[in-house]
Design an enzyme around this catalytic site. Structure first.
Site, PDB file in Angstrom:
ATOM      1  N   GLY A  22      -3.196   7.402  14.613  1.00 21.48           N
ATOM      2  CA  GLY A  22      -4.406   8.102  15.004  1.00 21.48           C
ATOM      3  C   GLY A  22      -4.987   8.815  13.797  1.00 21.48           C
ATOM      4  O   GLY A  22      -4.977   8.280  12.686  1.00 21.48           O
ATOM      5  N   TYR A  49      -8.633  -0.070  17.682  1.00 13.81           N
ATOM      6  CA  TYR A  49      -9.773  -0.918  18.061  1.00 13.81           C
ATOM      7  C   TYR A  49      -9.421  -2.402  18.077  1.00 13.81           C
ATOM      8  O   TYR A  49     -10.270  -3.242  18.363  1.00 13.81           O
ATOM      9  CB  TYR A  49     -11.022  -0.624  17.243  1.00 13.81           C
ATOM     10  CG  TYR A  49     -10.937  -0.570  15.733  1.00 13.81           C
ATOM     11  CD1 TYR A  49     -10.183  -1.463  14.994  1.00 13.81           C
ATOM     12  CD2 TYR A  49     -11.691   0.388  15.053  1.00 13.81           C
ATOM     13  CE1 TYR A  49     -10.160  -1.405  13.614  1.00 13.81           C
ATOM     14  CE2 TYR A  49     -11.677   0.458  13.668  1.00 13.81           C
ATOM     15  CZ  TYR A  49     -10.904  -0.458  12.948  1.00 13.81           C
ATOM     16  OH  TYR A  49     -10.897  -0.403  11.584  1.00 13.81           O
ATOM     17  N   LYS A 104      -7.720  -6.501  12.603  1.00 10.84           N
ATOM     18  CA  LYS A 104      -6.610  -5.786  13.219  1.00 10.84           C
ATOM     19  C   LYS A 104      -6.205  -6.410  14.557  1.00 10.84           C
ATOM     20  O   LYS A 104      -5.031  -6.355  14.946  1.00 10.84           O
ATOM     21  CB  LYS A 104      -6.963  -4.312  13.410  1.00 10.84           C
ATOM     22  CG  LYS A 104      -7.010  -3.507  12.115  1.00 10.84           C
ATOM     23  CD  LYS A 104      -5.657  -3.435  11.426  1.00 10.84           C
ATOM     24  CE  LYS A 104      -5.670  -2.427  10.279  1.00 10.84           C
ATOM     25  NZ  LYS A 104      -4.365  -2.369   9.565  1.00 10.84           N
ATOM     26  N   GLY A 156       0.827  -1.204   0.000  1.00  6.24           N
ATOM     27  CA  GLY A 156       0.000   0.000   0.000  1.00  6.24           C
ATOM     28  C   GLY A 156       0.858   1.249   0.000  1.00  6.24           C
ATOM     29  O   GLY A 156       0.459   2.288   0.536  1.00  6.24           O
ATOM     30  N   GLY A 157       2.045   1.164  -0.611  1.00  4.74           N
ATOM     31  CA  GLY A 157       3.001   2.264  -0.556  1.00  4.74           C
ATOM     32  C   GLY A 157       2.809   3.324  -1.614  1.00  4.74           C
ATOM     33  O   GLY A 157       3.594   4.273  -1.676  1.00  4.74           O
ATOM     34  N   ASP A 202      -1.579  -8.408  -5.462  1.00  2.74           N
ATOM     35  CA  ASP A 202      -2.749  -8.640  -4.627  1.00  2.74           C
ATOM     36  C   ASP A 202      -2.273  -9.521  -3.480  1.00  2.74           C
ATOM     37  O   ASP A 202      -1.969 -10.706  -3.675  1.00  2.74           O
ATOM     38  CB  ASP A 202      -3.850  -9.337  -5.429  1.00  2.74           C
ATOM     39  CG  ASP A 202      -5.131  -9.507  -4.638  1.00  2.74           C
ATOM     40  OD1 ASP A 202      -5.085  -9.445  -3.385  1.00  2.74           O
ATOM     41  OD2 ASP A 202      -6.194  -9.723  -5.259  1.00  2.74           O
ATOM     42  N   SER A 247     -22.253  -8.826   4.765  1.00  2.00           N
ATOM     43  CA  SER A 247     -22.420 -10.062   3.995  1.00  2.00           C
ATOM     44  C   SER A 247     -21.167 -10.916   4.129  1.00  2.00           C
ATOM     45  O   SER A 247     -20.099 -10.419   4.495  1.00  2.00           O
ATOM     46  CB  SER A 247     -22.644  -9.723   2.523  1.00  2.00           C
ATOM     47  OG  SER A 247     -21.459  -9.191   1.963  1.00  2.00           O
ATOM     48  N   THR A 264       0.069   5.336  -2.047  1.00  2.00           N
ATOM     49  CA  THR A 264      -0.770   6.471  -1.671  1.00  2.00           C
ATOM     50  C   THR A 264      -0.828   6.601  -0.152  1.00  2.00           C
ATOM     51  O   THR A 264      -0.389   5.702   0.585  1.00  2.00           O
ATOM     52  CB  THR A 264      -2.224   6.284  -2.178  1.00  2.00           C
ATOM     53  OG1 THR A 264      -2.766   5.068  -1.628  1.00  2.00           O
ATOM     54  CG2 THR A 264      -2.279   6.223  -3.696  1.00  2.00           C
ATOM     55  N   GLY A 265      -1.395   7.692   0.312  1.00  2.00           N
ATOM     56  CA  GLY A 265      -1.756   7.877   1.709  1.00  2.00           C
ATOM     57  C   GLY A 265      -0.624   7.669   2.696  1.00  2.00           C
ATOM     58  O   GLY A 265       0.521   8.067   2.474  1.00  2.00           O
TER      59      GLY A 265
END
Length: 302
Positions: free
Chosen positions: A213, A171, A186, A36-37, A88, A129, A39-40
């Protein structure tokens, strides 16, 4: 003696963008793989490793995002080489292929793995679902496990040390109403940190968790983004004990420390970087609003 005035100012702002928490070149000659490098927060973490000289592999599912991030990261002052790999992480064969590609590009195993890729969306538990449950758990927990397993097996076979950082969520401890699928996943990610630290520590492989956070960024889920957009400009700050939100680079600095030579005796630990927000409690709790109402859904019906 009267009480002195002590106006609330919150935690100080971080050093400016481009600052580094570790010596220049800390990761020179090392390969860091970030899922996931593109974006964001994943890209923010990759950026801080790049500033410290790392060769980077950024993995994700969208080649356009990866290529744009690759160009940006390669231009980061101090950066080593950067390559992108479409993957993936739910597919063990494609996971293996990413590691093969990293070794082919840099002639060595990744020294550091950052498991940042995850899936999430808000939903009342009764509306989830089977496919929705699997979509989140398969990426967030099973995908993290496949990446971790491949990293561990290759280092165990080579007899080499390595470091893993799993991006978690608070959480995992508290539960997450409206996020049963993600909270359960998580919690599993956190448990992997604690389990594998013991199993793999004797072989020189450390593993830690890192929990962000509120760090406003482009990849936020729609519910979080919508809440911030509806709030007054400074409301998001006043709702944090720090009286401000986090800057993405602060999460990157934490990740680079946990995987660095300066943190070799830290393993099995999950570090929460959120200005104490997850620990806040009200003296008198607000009224309970059922999750269905918070999400604007009507009464449940099968």
């Amino acid at each position: 003696m009267g009480r002195m005035e002590n106006p609330s100012r919150g935690l100080p702002a971080p050093p400016p963008l481009g600052s580094a928490a570790l010596p220049p070149g800390t990761y020179a000659g090392q390969v860091v793989l970030v899922t996931g490098g593109g974006t964001g927060l994943g890209k923010a973490i990759a950026t801080e490793f790049a500033r410290l000289g790392a060769d980077l592999v950024i993995a994700g599912r969208r080649i356009e995002q990866l290529e744009a991030a690759q160009e940006e990261l390669a231009a980061t002052p101090g950066a080593g080489r950067v390559t992108a790999a479409v993957c993936d992480i739910r597919d063990p064969e494609r996971v293996s292929g990413v590691f093969d590609a990293a070794e082919a590009a840099f002639s060595r195993l990744p020294d550091v793995l950052v498991n940042n890729a995850a899936a999430n969306f808000p939903c009342p538990a009764e509306d989830l679902s089977p496919n929705a449950w699997r979509a989140v758990v398969d990426i967030t927990l099973t995908g993290t496990w496949f990446m971790t397993r491949e990293f561990g097996r290759r280092h165990l076979d080579a007899g080499s040390a390595g470091s893993i950082v799993n991006i978690g969520a608070s959480y995992a401890w508290t539960g997450g109403p409206g996020f049963a699928h993600s909270a359960a996943a998580k919690a599993g990610v956190k448990n992997l940190v604690e389990t594998l630290a013991v199993e793999w520590g004797p072989y020189g492989i450390q593993i830690n968790g890192l929990v962000p956070g509120l760090f406003p960024h482009a990849d936020m889920t729609e519910d979080i983004r919508g809440g911030l957009e509806r709030a007054a400009p400074d409301a998001k700050d006043g709702r944090q004990p720090a009286l401000r939100v986090g800057a993405p680079r602060e999460l990157g600095w934490a990740a680079t420390f946990l995987a660095s030579p300066h943190a070799r005796f830290i393993t099995g630990h999950t570090l929460v970087v959120d200005g104490a927000n997850w620990q806040r409690r009200s003296i008198v709790n607000p009224d309970v609003v059922p999750v269905r109402e918070q999400l604007g859904r009507g009464p449940f019906s099968r």
